[in-house]
Design a protein around this motif. Structure first.
Motif, PDB file in Angstrom:
ATOM      1  N   CYS A  22      -0.491  -1.027  11.463  1.00 48.22           N
ATOM      2  CA  CYS A  22      -0.528  -1.367  10.043  1.00 48.22           C
ATOM      3  C   CYS A  22       0.172  -2.710   9.892  1.00 48.22           C
ATOM      4  CB  CYS A  22       0.159  -0.301   9.219  1.00 48.22           C
ATOM      5  SG  CYS A  22       0.435  -0.787   7.486  1.00 48.22           S
ATOM      6  N   VAL A  23      -0.594  -3.703   9.492  1.00 54.50           N
ATOM      7  CA  VAL A  23      -0.030  -5.034   9.268  1.00 54.50           C
ATOM      8  C   VAL A  23       0.305  -5.174   7.785  1.00 54.50           C
ATOM      9  CG1 VAL A  23      -0.430  -7.504   9.402  1.00 54.50           C
ATOM     10  CG2 VAL A  23      -1.331  -5.996  11.186  1.00 54.50           C
ATOM     11  N   VAL A  24       1.526  -5.568   7.527  1.00 52.77           N
ATOM     12  CA  VAL A  24       2.016  -5.736   6.163  1.00 52.77           C
ATOM     13  C   VAL A  24       2.061  -7.220   5.831  1.00 52.77           C
ATOM     14  CG1 VAL A  24       3.950  -5.346   4.595  1.00 52.77           C
ATOM     15  CG2 VAL A  24       3.421  -3.662   6.385  1.00 52.77           C
ATOM     16  N   SER A  25       1.530  -7.567   4.679  1.00 53.66           N
ATOM     17  CA  SER A  25       1.658  -8.936   4.193  1.00 53.66           C
ATOM     18  C   SER A  25       2.201  -8.904   2.772  1.00 53.66           C
ATOM     19  CB  SER A  25       0.318  -9.671   4.251  1.00 53.66           C
ATOM     20  OG  SER A  25      -0.650  -9.016   3.471  1.00 53.66           O
ATOM     21  N   GLY A  26       2.877  -9.956   2.396  1.00 53.70           N
ATOM     22  CA  GLY A  26       3.427 -10.046   1.051  1.00 53.70           C
ATOM     23  C   GLY A  26       4.809  -9.442   0.898  1.00 53.70           C
ATOM     24  N   ARG A  27       5.366  -8.897   1.967  1.00 52.98           N
ATOM     25  CA  ARG A  27       6.709  -8.313   1.936  1.00 52.98           C
ATOM     26  C   ARG A  27       7.276  -8.391   3.348  1.00 52.98           C
ATOM     27  NH1 ARG A  27       7.557  -2.493  -0.597  1.00 52.98           N
ATOM     28  NH2 ARG A  27       7.290  -3.751  -2.473  1.00 52.98           N
ATOM     29  N   LYS A  28       8.558  -8.732   3.404  1.00 53.06           N
ATOM     30  CA  LYS A  28       9.220  -8.772   4.690  1.00 53.06           C
ATOM     31  C   LYS A  28       9.564  -7.346   5.099  1.00 53.06           C
ATOM     32  CE  LYS A  28      13.111 -11.090   6.998  1.00 53.06           C
ATOM     33  NZ  LYS A  28      12.278 -11.715   8.042  1.00 53.06           N
ATOM     34  N   LEU A  29       8.899  -6.898   6.154  1.00 54.17           N
ATOM     35  CA  LEU A  29       8.979  -5.490   6.536  1.00 54.17           C
ATOM     36  C   LEU A  29      10.390  -5.061   6.928  1.00 54.17           C
ATOM     37  CD1 LEU A  29       7.596  -2.801   7.226  1.00 54.17           C
ATOM     38  CD2 LEU A  29       7.057  -3.776   9.486  1.00 54.17           C
ATOM     39  N   GLY A  30      11.130  -5.943   7.523  1.00 56.15           N
ATOM     40  CA  GLY A  30      12.367  -5.560   8.191  1.00 56.15           C
ATOM     41  C   GLY A  30      13.418  -4.872   7.347  1.00 56.15           C
ATOM     42  N   ARG A  66       4.598  14.774  19.255  1.00 55.39           N
ATOM     43  CA  ARG A  66       3.281  14.234  19.625  1.00 55.39           C
ATOM     44  C   ARG A  66       3.079  12.810  19.113  1.00 55.39           C
ATOM     45  NH1 ARG A  66      -1.271  16.386  17.659  1.00 55.39           N
ATOM     46  NH2 ARG A  66      -0.332  17.113  15.704  1.00 55.39           N
ATOM     47  N   PHE A  67       3.606  12.515  17.935  1.00 56.10           N
ATOM     48  CA  PHE A  67       3.428  11.203  17.315  1.00 56.10           C
ATOM     49  C   PHE A  67       4.758  10.431  17.379  1.00 56.10           C
ATOM     50  CE2 PHE A  67      -0.198  12.340  14.113  1.00 56.10           C
ATOM     51  CZ  PHE A  67      -0.945  12.857  15.159  1.00 56.10           C
ATOM     52  N   THR A  68       4.628   9.117  17.529  1.00 54.63           N
ATOM     53  CA  THR A  68       5.800   8.258  17.530  1.00 54.63           C
ATOM     54  C   THR A  68       5.545   7.058  16.621  1.00 54.63           C
ATOM     55  OG1 THR A  68       6.325   8.865  19.819  1.00 54.63           O
ATOM     56  CG2 THR A  68       7.385   6.890  18.933  1.00 54.63           C
ATOM     57  N   ILE A  69       6.426   6.886  15.647  1.00 55.36           N
ATOM     58  CA  ILE A  69       6.343   5.735  14.757  1.00 55.36           C
ATOM     59  C   ILE A  69       7.286   4.651  15.282  1.00 55.36           C
ATOM     60  CG2 ILE A  69       8.116   6.633  13.180  1.00 55.36           C
ATOM     61  CD1 ILE A  69       6.535   5.346  10.867  1.00 55.36           C
ATOM     62  N   SER A  70       6.826   3.418  15.198  1.00 55.36           N
ATOM     63  CA  SER A  70       7.667   2.297  15.619  1.00 55.36           C
ATOM     64  C   SER A  70       7.322   1.089  14.760  1.00 55.36           C
ATOM     65  CB  SER A  70       7.467   1.988  17.101  1.00 55.36           C
ATOM     66  OG  SER A  70       6.122   1.614  17.371  1.00 55.36           O
ATOM     67  N   ARG A  71       8.189   0.095  14.826  1.00 58.91           N
ATOM     68  CA  ARG A  71       7.977  -1.084  14.000  1.00 58.91           C
ATOM     69  C   ARG A  71       8.293  -2.336  14.802  1.00 58.91           C
ATOM     70  NH1 ARG A  71      11.576  -0.003   9.062  1.00 58.91           N
ATOM     71  NH2 ARG A  71      11.023  -2.120   8.481  1.00 58.91           N
ATOM     72  N   THR A  77       4.626  -5.421  11.396  1.00 58.91           N
ATOM     73  CA  THR A  77       3.648  -4.390  11.750  1.00 58.91           C
ATOM     74  C   THR A  77       4.365  -3.089  12.083  1.00 58.91           C
ATOM     75  OG1 THR A  77       2.131  -6.063  12.622  1.00 58.91           O
ATOM     76  CG2 THR A  77       1.785  -3.796  13.343  1.00 58.91           C
ATOM     77  N   VAL A  78       3.763  -1.998  11.661  1.00 58.09           N
ATOM     78  CA  VAL A  78       4.251  -0.665  12.022  1.00 58.09           C
ATOM     79  C   VAL A  78       3.144   0.040  12.801  1.00 58.09           C
ATOM     80  CG1 VAL A  78       3.523   0.345   9.820  1.00 58.09           C
ATOM     81  CG2 VAL A  78       5.305   1.460  11.171  1.00 58.09           C
ATOM     82  N   TYR A  79       3.559   0.841  13.757  1.00 51.59           N
ATOM     83  CA  TYR A  79       2.621   1.514  14.655  1.00 51.59           C
ATOM     84  C   TYR A  79       2.786   3.026  14.573  1.00 51.59           C
ATOM     85  CZ  TYR A  79       2.606  -3.159  16.714  1.00 51.59           C
ATOM     86  OH  TYR A  79       2.524  -4.522  16.912  1.00 51.59           O
ATOM     87  N   CYS A  95      -0.582   3.618   5.856  1.00 51.39           N
ATOM     88  CA  CYS A  95       0.844   3.313   5.850  1.00 51.39           C
ATOM     89  C   CYS A  95       1.237   2.895   4.439  1.00 51.39           C
ATOM     90  CB  CYS A  95       1.181   2.203   6.850  1.00 51.39           C
ATOM     91  SG  CYS A  95       0.454   0.610   6.454  1.00 51.39           S
ATOM     92  N   ASN A  96       2.510   3.050   4.136  1.00 52.83           N
ATOM     93  CA  ASN A  96       3.028   2.608   2.852  1.00 52.83           C
ATOM     94  C   ASN A  96       4.540   2.721   2.863  1.00 52.83           C
ATOM     95  OD1 ASN A  96       3.127   1.824   0.045  1.00 52.83           O
ATOM     96  ND2 ASN A  96       1.080   2.677  -0.171  1.00 52.83           N
TER      97      ASN A  96
END
Length: 114
Positions: A22-30, A66-71, A77-79, A95-96
């Motif tokens: 998930c690619v985020v634009s318009g906001r600094k994800l960190g 089973r699932f792993t979220i990462s950034r 981008t979040v995965y 994503c959100n």
């Protein structure tokens, strides 16, 4: 304006793996918590996994282990790494930002066949 663009879905056999992005634009994800959700037609959209700005992760029981979220804050981008997929994981994935929901992206379809 925040935009969320999900990708990486597809058709996979049960037991297989997929990696969603998930690619985020318009906001600094960190500086934000971000999450993955999924929705099956006719049902509500459910939160599956979230990762805080500090990197703390949490999962619903159905995907835990089973699932792993990462950034990757540098890539904004979040995965979501999905392993041992089950037929019941079939859904559209989104994503959100869980603390401040933005307009939903188009999502990415994941279909798991038996």
């Amino acid at each position: 304006q925040v935009q969320l663009v999900e990708s990486g879905g597809g058709l996979v056999q049960a037991g297989g793996s997929l990696r969603l992005s998930c690619v985020v634009s318009g906001r600094k994800l960190g500086i934000y918590s971000i999450a993955w959700y999924r929705q099956v037609p006719g049902k509500q959209r459910d939160l599956l996994a979230r990762v805080t700005s500090g990197g703390t992760t949490s999962y619903v029981d159905s995907v835990k282990g089973r699932f792993t979220i990462s950034r990757d804050n540098a890539k904004n981008t979040v995965y979501l790494q999905m392993n041992s997929l089950k037929v019941e994981d079939t859904a559209v994935y989104y994503c959100n930002f869980p603390l401040r929901i933005e307009s939903w992206g188009q999502g990415t379809q994941v279909t798991v066949s038996s």
